[in-house]
Design a protein around this motif. Sequence first.
Motif, short mmCIF file in Angstrom:
data_model
loop_
_atom_site.label_atom_id
_atom_site.label_comp_id
_atom_site.label_asym_id
_atom_site.label_seq_id
_atom_site.Cartn_x
_atom_site.Cartn_y
_atom_site.Cartn_z
N ASP A 95 -3.99 -42.93 2.60
CA ASP A 95 -3.42 -43.15 1.22
C ASP A 95 -3.55 -42.40 0.08
O ASP A 95 -3.14 -42.08 -0.71
CB ASP A 95 -3.48 -44.55 0.96
N ASP A 98 -1.93 -39.05 0.50
CA ASP A 98 -0.60 -39.39 -0.02
C ASP A 98 -0.39 -39.12 -1.68
O ASP A 98 0.54 -38.47 -2.24
CB ASP A 98 0.01 -40.33 0.51
N SER A 102 1.38 -36.39 -4.39
CA SER A 102 2.58 -37.05 -4.61
C SER A 102 2.81 -36.39 -6.18
O SER A 102 1.91 -35.49 -6.97
CB SER A 102 2.16 -38.59 -5.08
N ARG A 128 -4.18 -34.86 6.94
CA ARG A 128 -3.42 -36.23 7.22
C ARG A 128 -2.94 -36.48 8.57
O ARG A 128 -2.95 -37.70 9.06
CB ARG A 128 -2.32 -36.26 6.32
#
Length: 145
Positions: A95, A98, A102, A128
């Motif tokens: 997370d 990510d 972003s 990841r």
Amino acid sequence: MGTWDTGPFDNDTAADFAGDLDKAAPEEREAMIRGVLKRAAGPGDFLGIYDGERAVAAAALVVAQHPDGTAACPNYGPSKPLPQLPADLRMLAVDALDQTVSHRSELAEQWGEAANWPKWRQDITRLRAVLDPPIPPQKEALFEI
């Protein structure tokens, strides 16, 4: 000096985080890593560059303990051993990564303007993928009717 390469510890912020981990008592290190990942993965309008750099470094430390992972940077990463990190940090690290890439990330914005953006993005994708590998497509079973 700032940033000298694309690796998780190839910037002053991440190298300082590694130093902070080395100075901390062994029983505090997991909480430090968890805190960095939570801060990056949590809701917010914008992820600052320093939080993003620390999150990538923390995720690399989680990856280093994964059976399919590779060691964190021996030159600028922590020199003292880390405790065994709990498995729940894997998805928290996913997370955080990510969020780091972003549209709300200052770090991604800065790297997006750099010539070696593709290499940095590839490094993040590799981290990841170790933590959350894609599920291979299933072959459809052939049934006789």
